[in-house]
Scaffold this active site. Structure first.
Site, short mmCIF file in Angstrom:
data_model
loop_
_atom_site.label_atom_id
_atom_site.label_comp_id
_atom_site.label_asym_id
_atom_site.label_seq_id
_atom_site.Cartn_x
_atom_site.Cartn_y
_atom_site.Cartn_z
N ASP A 57 0.83 -1.20 0.00
CA ASP A 57 0.00 0.00 0.00
C ASP A 57 0.87 1.26 0.00
O ASP A 57 2.08 1.21 0.20
CB ASP A 57 -0.90 0.02 1.23
CG ASP A 57 -2.09 -0.92 1.12
OD1 ASP A 57 -2.38 -1.38 -0.01
OD2 ASP A 57 -2.72 -1.20 2.16
N TYR A 118 7.12 -9.62 6.82
CA TYR A 118 7.11 -8.18 7.05
C TYR A 118 7.64 -7.88 8.45
O TYR A 118 7.57 -8.72 9.35
CB TYR A 118 5.69 -7.61 6.97
CG TYR A 118 5.11 -7.50 5.59
CD1 TYR A 118 5.10 -6.27 4.92
CD2 TYR A 118 4.54 -8.59 4.95
CE1 TYR A 118 4.54 -6.15 3.65
CE2 TYR A 118 4.00 -8.49 3.69
CZ TYR A 118 4.00 -7.26 3.04
OH TYR A 118 3.46 -7.14 1.79
#
Length: 306
Positions: A57, A118
């Site tokens: 994003d 992540y």
């Protein structure tokens, strides 16, 4: 017939100045910037299309992003062995292509992946974040209890329907296997150097640095940041340790789960199987997963995170 070659690109970027990975009209995106640089380098019109392991994003960073691209052999042969260096001269400083290699047979950057890892960085120092880290570390002004967070995080491991932590997308499954979710404190900046006696005065002593590591076979939209947001309110005592698991069990998006800001998140690693298993993995991943499906190896290709 034009001979083609599939290339693997290993990529890093500072997401601060991008409207996310995916190319969008009139927006600066990572995909758009890299595709345009490839088009210039390889003299291709239109630009070649990248397929990425995880579409990040707006504001999300990456150190270990992976993509593939299919280009004419004739174009690639003119720059073989020099692509990363040549791309460095064409790309802006907030995105790098670290490595370009001919992809093994069966390789698909998105569908062949076994997992995505992540990290999310938080600072709970009451004074705030080191100004030099403000673009990749979230300031959380309440003290965090990592024992509480890790206990809550462990309750979410395994294969579940994570609809409560995802933005629903039509036709996309929210079933994921959360393989790793753990939090730890980093040693304050300068501590090792101070022990050697070679830190300039005054030494930088950033306290309160907390790192969350999150790994899954894939992530649905905003899943990582929603999980982090849930853990933060457990860590500072505003929610019970059992609350994130209770939210998960309801399988509907909960407005009480705040999605953590994008800038603290970075895609660190994409893991792939051995070359001989790449094609099989890609085939398995293209199947939409359902709970209790038997082998549990199927997974939709929806790997958006953020």
């Amino acid at each position: 017939m034009t001979a083609l070659v599939r290339l693997r690109l290993d990529i890093g970027y500072d997401g601060s100045g991008f409207a996310g990975w995916a190319r969008q009209p009139n927006q600066r995106t990572v995909q758009g910037v890299i595709e345009d640089a490839l088009a210039r380098l390889l003299r291709l019109d239109p630009p070649p299309a990248l397929t990425v392991a995880g579409r990040t994003d707006a504001g999300v960073h990456a150190r270990g992003q992976v993509a593939h691209v299919v280009v004419p052999v004739a174009s690639y042969s003119t720059v073989n062995g020099t692509m990363p260096r040549r791309l460095a001269g064409l790309l802006p400083p907030d995105v790098r292509v670290w490595r370009v290699s001919v992809a093994p047979e069966g390789f698909d950057a998105r569908f062949s992946a076994l997992s995505r890892r992540y990290v999310y960085r938080v600072c709970d120092d009451p004074v705030g974040v080191d100004p030099l880290r403000r673009h990749d570390v979230l300031w959380h002004p309440r003290p965090l209890d990592l024992d509480r967070i890790n206990t809550a995080a462990a309750m979410l491991l395994g294969e579940h329907d994570f609809a409560a932590y995802c933005r629903k997308r039509e036709g996309a499954t929210t079933i994921r296997e959360l393989q790793r979710f753990e939090w730890h404190r980093e040693e304050p900046y300068g501590v090792r150097d101070a022990a050697r006696g070679d830190v300039p005065r005054p030494a930088v002593q950033q306290r309160g640095m907390v790192v969350a590591t999150v790994e899954a076979d894939a992530f649905c939209h905003s899943m990582v940041r929603a999980l982090v947001g849930a853990m933060l309110v457990v860590g500072d005592g505003r929610r019970a340790v059992e609350w994130p698991r209770e939210v998960l069990s309801r399988r509907v998006r909960d407005s009480a789960v705040n999605v953590a800001p994008a800038h603290g998140l970075s895609l660190e690693e994409i893991r792939y199987p051995e070359p001989e298993n790449l094609a099989q993995r890609a085939q398995e991943t293209r199947r939409v997963r359902t709970l209790n499906s038997g082998s549990g190896s199927g997974l939709s290709g929806d790997s958006v995170a953020g």
